[in-house]
Design an enzyme around this catalytic site. Structure first.
Site, mmCIF file in Angstrom:
data_model
loop_
_atom_site.group_PDB
_atom_site.id
_atom_site.type_symbol
_atom_site.label_atom_id
_atom_site.label_comp_id
_atom_site.label_asym_id
_atom_site.label_seq_id
_atom_site.Cartn_x
_atom_site.Cartn_y
_atom_site.Cartn_z
ATOM 1 N N ASP A 95 43.138 54.392 73.546
ATOM 2 C CA ASP A 95 42.653 55.034 74.772
ATOM 3 C C ASP A 95 41.132 54.956 74.883
ATOM 4 O O ASP A 95 40.517 55.682 75.678
ATOM 5 C CB ASP A 95 43.070 56.511 74.791
ATOM 6 N N ASP A 150 46.240 58.800 61.944
ATOM 7 C CA ASP A 150 44.976 58.872 62.672
ATOM 8 C C ASP A 150 44.017 57.820 62.119
ATOM 9 O O ASP A 150 44.244 57.252 61.043
ATOM 10 C CB ASP A 150 44.367 60.264 62.538
ATOM 11 N N ASP A 152 41.215 57.719 60.598
ATOM 12 C CA ASP A 152 40.499 57.849 59.324
ATOM 13 C C ASP A 152 41.435 57.927 58.119
ATOM 14 O O ASP A 152 40.985 58.232 57.011
ATOM 15 C CB ASP A 152 39.600 59.086 59.351
ATOM 16 N N ASP A 243 51.197 68.406 67.590
ATOM 17 C CA ASP A 243 51.987 68.260 66.367
ATOM 18 C C ASP A 243 52.698 69.564 66.002
ATOM 19 O O ASP A 243 53.886 69.574 65.680
ATOM 20 C CB ASP A 243 51.108 67.782 65.203
#
Length: 494
Positions: A95, A150, A152, A243
């Site tokens: 995005d 994610d 990282d 989540d």
């Protein structure tokens, strides 16, 4: 100070202290569960990777947004996942609105050339933020199981082999792994964050999961059964912690969650306080939003036990503890003067013992989680004592910021999903200077944090004329905590 105002302050102070006390008792119960689970020797199921019939199709989703500094590291690491290529697809749900899009597209194209089934998926808008991206990717996902990481996070090559096997139990909807920290020792800030997250990923996740209480998928480093996502109503973007939201909806539908403490998924912690602020704000506001959204469903559910309901409510109230801590902190100075002015109300200070007991309980709980990862030697215990009180002080310093988030969540105030800036920090020599995603402006909260630092300095001074030093250590920790948060925030904008 009028007697009526004094009674109002006492009432608010007492209620906040009691809520903190009940929270600490819930943590103590989770510790008992955790220690009981540690004594068991659970054998992981196995499946034959050579038998095509036993290998499920897996989709890995990588939701990213303006991840210029870490996207190449992420993609190169995911490409190392050991799994039959014919049974694996990777969705890069991008995005982004900056020049990282071009770099990501080039890296995806290079990986496609190696035979990897990897797609660069772009949306026209960020509707629903991360939840919207995951939902859109799910619509075209080929996998029966959906792993999410994610930007990282750096899973080991055998990560899928260690997690997919648990879905042999058809009642399991999610397998969640423990977060590791590649830059734990980078600074005081990263050590504090690692300390808090370790407590969540040991004490809380194991303590709840071992007794069948509700746990949460942590947004990353876990894998879902696609059927479970759909049965629970799919991803929704009406809270900042999608989540937690989907986790509760799935478990209310009788899906089981499996937490794997022994499977560690390394990740990068925020190294500047502005990044930690945005993450803390999102987590705490999202927790309060989910309390509003889900608490009645938990309380009224016919299919879960009373104890699971209790732990579910306390779980959903986790972030609200910051509001309780903030109220106790701010009111502690007026309470000092109430005790001095109205001698007959001195007995009220006995409730302060609840805070001391709560602190002792948390000290014990966190020690067991700390030693499970760091070791139980005498030197480690000494390090733990220093780290616990540093963590405690800084948590107090974050209480204003997080209380604002909690209040916004409970009041239903909507806000954007603000991403946590990533830095590609792997060791002590790496620098965050020059990161283009860092916030530049001075926030109103920071000005208030400076004022609170001065306020608790006054609280320390008040002990002298009143000749009452009982709250002096508490006010000293508050002074240090708000000072740390303010000055670190200030230097991060330099």
């Amino acid at each position: 100070m009028g007697l009526t105002i004094a009674y109002i302050i006492i009432a608010i102070y007492t209620v906040a202290l009691l809520l903190i006390f009940f929270y600490s008792l819930a943590q103590l119960n989770l510790l008992v569960n955790y220690l009981g689970q540690k004594k068991r020797n659970e054998v992981a199921p196995k499946f034959n990777l050579l038998d095509p019939k036993e290998i499920p199709f897996v989709t890995i989703q990588l939701p990213i947004y303006n991840e210029k500094y870490v996207v190449e590291r992420l993609l190169d690491n995911i490409a190392k996942i050991e799994y039959p290529k014919s049974k694996l697809e990777i969705q890069v749900l991008d995005d982004s609105t900056d020049d990282s899009v071009v770099e990501t597209a080039e890296r995806v194209k290079a990986l496609q050339a190696t035979g990897l089934d990897i797609q660069h998926i772009r949306r026209e808008n960020r509707e629903g933020f991360k939840a919207g991206a995951l939902k859109e990717g799910l619509n075209i996902a080929k996998g029966d199981f959906i792993a999410i990481f994610d930007a990282d996070f750096l899973p080991d090559p055998d990560w899928l082999k260690k997690t997919v096997i648990y879905f042999k139990d058809e009642e399991i909807g999610v397998v969640q792994t423990r977060w590791g920290h590649i830059n734990r020792d980078y600074s005081t800030l990263t050590r504090i964050q690692a300390f808090a997250l370790d407590a969540h990923f040991t004490l809380e996740q194991v303590g709840r999961n071992s007794k069948g209480h509700f746990i949460n998928f942590n947004g990353t480093a876990g894998i879902w059964r696609k059927q479970c996502i759909l049965d629970a109503g799919n991803w929704e973007g009406d809270t900042l912690t999608e989540d937690l939201d989907l986790s509760y909806r799935a478990q209310l539908k009788n899906w089981k969650f499996k937490y794997l403490e022994d499977v560690e998924t390394p990740a990068e912690l925020p190294v500047v306080i502005s990044a930690a602020r945005s993450q803390q704000f999102r987590w705490n506001k999202g927790g309060a939003e989910n309390f509003r959204k889900s608490v009645w469903s938990v309380i009224s559910a016919k299919n879960i036990s009373l104890k699971t309901k209790f732990h579910g409510v306390m779980h959903l109230l986790n972030s609200s503890m910051f509001l309780c801590v903030f109220l106790v902190s701010v009111l502690s100075i007026p309470m000092l003067y109430i005790k001095n002015i109205y001698g007959h109300l001195g007995w009220v200070f006995e409730v302060t013992s609840f805070f001391i007991i709560s602190t002792i309980i948390l000290f014990i709980c966190y020690w067991f989680t700390y030693k499970s990862i760091q070791g139980s030697s005498f030197d480690n215990f000494v390090d733990y004592i220093k780290l616990f009180f540093t963590f405690f002080s800084v948590a107090l310093g974050f209480s204003l910021h997080n209380s604002v988030a909690v209040l916004e969540g409970h009041m239903g105030k909507r806000s954007e999903f603000v991403r946590t800036p990533k830095f590609n920090i792997n060791n002590l020599t790496d620098s965050w200077k020059g990161n283009k995603y860092l916030a530049k402006k001075l926030s109103p909260n920071m000005i208030l944090e400076f004022a609170l630092m001065v306020y608790f300095l006054f609280g320390m001074y008040s002990a002298i004329p009143l000749n009452d030093y009982g709250l002096f250590p508490f006010h000293f920790m508050l002074f240090l905590g708000f000072g740390f948060v303010f000055f670190k925030s200030l230097t991060a904008k330099a």
